[in-house]
Design a protein around this motif. Sequence first.
Motif, short mmCIF file in Angstrom:
data_model
loop_
_atom_site.label_atom_id
_atom_site.label_comp_id
_atom_site.label_asym_id
_atom_site.label_seq_id
_atom_site.Cartn_x
_atom_site.Cartn_y
_atom_site.Cartn_z
N PRO A 65 0.84 -1.20 0.00
CA PRO A 65 0.00 0.00 0.00
C PRO A 65 0.87 1.25 0.00
O PRO A 65 1.93 1.28 0.63
CB PRO A 65 -0.79 -0.12 1.31
CG PRO A 65 -0.83 -1.60 1.58
CD PRO A 65 0.50 -2.12 1.09
N GLY A 66 0.43 2.25 -0.74
CA GLY A 66 1.20 3.49 -0.85
C GLY A 66 2.13 3.53 -2.04
O GLY A 66 2.74 4.55 -2.31
N SER A 67 2.24 2.41 -2.76
CA SER A 67 3.06 2.40 -3.97
C SER A 67 2.36 3.20 -5.06
O SER A 67 1.13 3.22 -5.13
CB SER A 67 3.27 0.97 -4.48
OG SER A 67 3.97 0.19 -3.54
N VAL A 68 3.14 3.86 -5.89
CA VAL A 68 2.59 4.63 -7.00
C VAL A 68 2.74 3.82 -8.28
O VAL A 68 3.79 3.23 -8.54
CB VAL A 68 3.31 6.00 -7.12
CG1 VAL A 68 2.90 6.73 -8.39
CG2 VAL A 68 3.00 6.85 -5.89
N VAL A 69 1.66 3.77 -9.06
CA VAL A 69 1.66 3.05 -10.33
C VAL A 69 1.50 4.06 -11.46
O VAL A 69 0.53 4.82 -11.49
CB VAL A 69 0.53 2.00 -10.40
CG1 VAL A 69 0.52 1.31 -11.77
CG2 VAL A 69 0.68 0.97 -9.28
N ILE A 70 2.47 4.05 -12.37
CA ILE A 70 2.38 4.81 -13.61
C ILE A 70 1.87 3.82 -14.65
O ILE A 70 2.50 2.79 -14.90
CB ILE A 70 3.75 5.38 -14.02
CG1 ILE A 70 4.32 6.27 -12.92
CG2 ILE A 70 3.65 6.12 -15.35
CD1 ILE A 70 5.80 6.59 -13.09
N THR A 71 0.74 4.12 -15.24
CA THR A 71 0.07 3.17 -16.12
C THR A 71 0.70 3.15 -17.51
O THR A 71 0.83 4.18 -18.15
CB THR A 71 -1.43 3.53 -16.24
OG1 THR A 71 -1.99 3.55 -14.93
CG2 THR A 71 -2.18 2.54 -17.10
N SER A 72 1.06 1.95 -17.97
CA SER A 72 1.56 1.81 -19.33
C SER A 72 0.38 1.67 -20.30
O SER A 72 0.41 2.22 -21.40
CB SER A 72 2.50 0.62 -19.45
OG SER A 72 1.89 -0.56 -18.99
N GLN A 73 -0.63 0.94 -19.89
CA GLN A 73 -1.86 0.84 -20.67
C GLN A 73 -3.00 0.49 -19.72
O GLN A 73 -2.81 -0.20 -18.74
CB GLN A 73 -1.76 -0.18 -21.81
CG GLN A 73 -1.41 -1.57 -21.38
CD GLN A 73 -1.19 -2.53 -22.54
OE1 GLN A 73 -1.22 -3.72 -22.32
NE2 GLN A 73 -0.98 -2.07 -23.75
N SER A 74 -4.15 1.02 -20.04
CA SER A 74 -5.35 0.68 -19.30
C SER A 74 -5.95 -0.54 -19.99
O SER A 74 -6.14 -0.53 -21.21
CB SER A 74 -6.33 1.85 -19.32
OG SER A 74 -7.54 1.49 -18.69
N VAL A 75 -6.23 -1.57 -19.22
CA VAL A 75 -6.80 -2.79 -19.80
C VAL A 75 -8.21 -3.00 -19.24
O VAL A 75 -8.52 -2.55 -18.14
CB VAL A 75 -5.93 -4.03 -19.56
CG1 VAL A 75 -4.56 -3.86 -20.22
CG2 VAL A 75 -5.77 -4.34 -18.07
N ASP A 76 -9.02 -3.68 -20.03
CA ASP A 76 -10.38 -3.98 -19.56
C ASP A 76 -10.34 -5.22 -18.66
O ASP A 76 -9.27 -5.75 -18.35
CB ASP A 76 -11.34 -4.14 -20.74
CG ASP A 76 -11.03 -5.32 -21.65
OD1 ASP A 76 -10.26 -6.23 -21.27
OD2 ASP A 76 -11.58 -5.34 -22.78
N ALA A 77 -11.48 -5.69 -18.24
CA ALA A 77 -11.56 -6.80 -17.30
C ALA A 77 -11.16 -8.14 -17.92
O ALA A 77 -11.05 -9.14 -17.22
CB ALA A 77 -12.96 -6.89 -16.70
#
Length: 172
Positions: free
Chosen positions: A11-23
């Motif tokens: 918890p508290g980690s930062v995520v920089i998104t490479s791609q948004s994926v669906d479910a």
Amino acid sequence: PDRKMCLSLEPGSVVITSQSVDATFKPQFEQVILGKTVIRSTNLDDQLAKELMQCSKEIHQFNTVIGNTMCTLDFYEGQARLDGAICLYTEEEKMQYLKAAYDAGVRNIEMESSVFAAICNLSGVRAAVVCVTLLNRLEGDQISSSHDVLVEYQQRPLKLVGHFIKKCLGKV
């Protein structure tokens, strides 16, 4: 900046998104326009993600990773939670799904990034999604951090993006 659930990060980690994926872990946003299904790419700007990661190394205040963000249609069933009013799957099925998401590169889950990424792609705008994680979903569904800790976590994406903006303006 946003705060979300994560897969296998503290918890508290930062995520920089490479791609948004669906479910189903596909990098796409599906929308019905005039009765026809239109599928748009949800890839985000790789160079911008790398620049943000470099900024995180420069400020060196919290764990930051680049990974996929899974964007779901709802907070409970769509995110494989067991704490909602309706839940028609088992703990074992939930864990199999979350592990498959992890294997597909998913590092956090939320509900907004796919339409943002699709519209930015369609508009030709460089874009990034930066989230902070609230809990490791491979360990449970409930947030246990105190209010003060959550407030501090919420500031992390802002600190990272703020440093990036200052750097772009030559203020760092």
